[in-house]
Design a protein around this motif. Sequence first.
Motif, PDB file in Angstrom:
ATOM      1  N   ASP A  18      -4.541   1.518   1.278  1.00 15.64           N
ATOM      2  CA  ASP A  18      -3.273   2.087   0.812  1.00 15.64           C
ATOM      3  C   ASP A  18      -3.498   3.434   0.124  1.00 15.64           C
ATOM      4  O   ASP A  18      -4.603   4.011   0.177  1.00 15.64           O
ATOM      5  N   LEU A  24      -2.126  -7.247   7.971  1.00 13.96           N
ATOM      6  CA  LEU A  24      -1.895  -6.334   9.094  1.00 13.96           C
ATOM      7  C   LEU A  24      -1.426  -7.107  10.328  1.00 13.96           C
ATOM      8  O   LEU A  24      -0.526  -6.657  11.054  1.00 13.96           O
ATOM      9  N   VAL A  73       2.245  -8.066   9.786  1.00 16.05           N
ATOM     10  CA  VAL A  73       3.123  -6.915  10.004  1.00 16.05           C
ATOM     11  C   VAL A  73       3.241  -6.631  11.502  1.00 16.05           C
ATOM     12  O   VAL A  73       4.330  -6.337  12.014  1.00 16.05           O
ATOM     13  N   ILE A  76       1.863  -0.950  10.705  1.00 14.20           N
ATOM     14  CA  ILE A  76       2.079  -0.799   9.259  1.00 14.20           C
ATOM     15  C   ILE A  76       2.305   0.659   8.877  1.00 14.20           C
ATOM     16  O   ILE A  76       3.079   0.963   7.959  1.00 14.20           O
ATOM     17  N   LEU A 100       5.880   1.408   9.647  1.00 12.13           N
ATOM     18  CA  LEU A 100       6.742   0.764   8.658  1.00 12.13           C
ATOM     19  C   LEU A 100       6.802   1.601   7.374  1.00 12.13           C
ATOM     20  O   LEU A 100       7.868   1.763   6.765  1.00 12.13           O
ATOM     21  N   LEU A 155       2.157   2.175   0.913  1.00 11.64           N
ATOM     22  CA  LEU A 155       1.618   0.953   1.524  1.00 11.64           C
ATOM     23  C   LEU A 155       1.437  -0.160   0.501  1.00 11.64           C
ATOM     24  O   LEU A 155       1.590  -1.341   0.838  1.00 11.64           O
ATOM     25  N   ILE A 169       4.694  -1.943   0.288  1.00  7.70           N
ATOM     26  CA  ILE A 169       4.957  -2.722   1.504  1.00  7.70           C
ATOM     27  C   ILE A 169       4.127  -3.998   1.496  1.00  7.70           C
ATOM     28  O   ILE A 169       4.624  -5.090   1.800  1.00  7.70           O
ATOM     29  N   ALA A 170       2.867  -3.898   1.126  1.00  5.83           N
ATOM     30  CA  ALA A 170       2.008  -5.086   1.068  1.00  5.83           C
ATOM     31  C   ALA A 170       2.553  -6.098   0.069  1.00  5.83           C
ATOM     32  O   ALA A 170       2.614  -7.310   0.354  1.00  5.83           O
ATOM     33  N   TYR A 184       5.556  -8.659   0.960  1.00  6.18           N
ATOM     34  CA  TYR A 184       5.362  -9.880   1.748  1.00  6.18           C
ATOM     35  C   TYR A 184       5.054 -11.099   0.877  1.00  6.18           C
ATOM     36  O   TYR A 184       5.096 -12.233   1.362  1.00  6.18           O
TER      37      TYR A 184
END
Length: 474
Positions: free
Chosen positions: A250, A261, A264, A354, A357, A365, A368-369, A372
């Motif tokens: 990231d 990953l 995603v 990813i 996204l 990132l 985003i991680a 989840y």
Amino acid sequence: MKFGTSGLRGLSVDLKGRASALYATAFGKYLLRTGKAQAGDVVLLGRDFRDSSPEISSNCAGALTALGFRVFDCGNVPTPALALYGLESGAACLMITGSHIPADRNGIKFYRPDGEIDKSDEAAITALAAEIEASGEAVAEAPADTAEREAVCRQLFFERNASLLPAGALSGLKIGVYQHSTVARDLLVDVLAHYGAEIVALGRSESFIPVDTEAVSDETIALMKRWATDHKFDAIVSTDGDGDRPLVADETGTPLRGDLLGLVAAGFLGAGTVVTPVTSNSGIEAAGSFAVTRTRVGSPFVISGMEGAVAAGRDHVMGFEANGGLLTATPFDINGKTVRALPTRDCFIPMLAILSLAAIRREPLSAIAASYRLPFAAADRLENFPVETSAALMEHLRASDENLSAFLQPIGKVAAKSDIDGLRVTLGDGRIIHFRPSGNAPEMRCYVEAESEAAALHLLDAGLNRIRGWANAR
């Protein structure tokens, strides 16, 4: 020589000799005996950048030519690129690579004309190699003339990946590409730049550097964190030595887990069924709208699980491993195009999924991680850990519940266990610890999950220390 989770592995010094020619001969004879290939057919050869790979490749070429095959040399290309070329041209393939393991070891990955070999193929090839050895039959090791096909192989793989996203999909992202000695290093730059990302190439090496994307070393993490600070990257990407496992860090240089990953990528593809090993994060089932099948570790087991799903009539079938390598068993419609199935590990789709996204959401990132909400997971390995010691430890732990409970007593109480592949133990407080010897290297692996990153790292250290202590006490 031994087949492990993916391919044949052994010491480089051994594979540079008769062993590589022996197993190439056994593979060629297997293709001929089973009717999967005929004399005169093409076999494709690729290799990584290890010092031993050219000589091993030459041995294999000589052995296959002696059996009547035409050998096309694809040079230093990613394993998924070689596999795609083989599927498109109906040719068997051999990839000379040890993937992420140290340079004093190497290996061979085998592909039938219709895809990666399975466990029954491995058994048959091993038996044929033993038969050849027992008979005293000579095997050709001399170099053979080959036709060069590297540019064709690279272009085919580039075209596949250059059609997955809309034009300019990564515009505005600044991405570092850690090139080290991966055979994917130039294709990574080409593909990401094709989508408009600003690319900075980093750390290119002419000597082989083993990079394990499932257990990223402290040295690699330190490098990426420094680069992230110095360059203000949105992401840093890389792969293992043969380019079939992704590494994505990231904006802080912190690596993202491979199974994230894969998750995603499942959303990106619109997967209906996902096949993944038991070592992938336990939160995957609740994180998507797809069916999940768990397997043992290794691409042959994931492929078998995908084949079972297809045979059951399921569509949009894919798989991924905890290292992030993604496999597809059915075609997928992506960006208005039908992309053919590639049932072998690939690192490009997970990366593009990813990164696109991040570009769409305009979020870092790390955010985003976190979105989840997977359990915190960590993994590491003890290197140069004798295979015999690993086997003895696993035998001890499996011998009785008392042995397992005593081994884990300093860490926690055993609540449940699974023995699909290694021993995966759920502790009384919900934490998970999983002990598993590597299938093709002298390594002992430990995987953990816990409620926080700090708790996961503490559990991982405790697990590795228990393994060390047991081994030292023998």
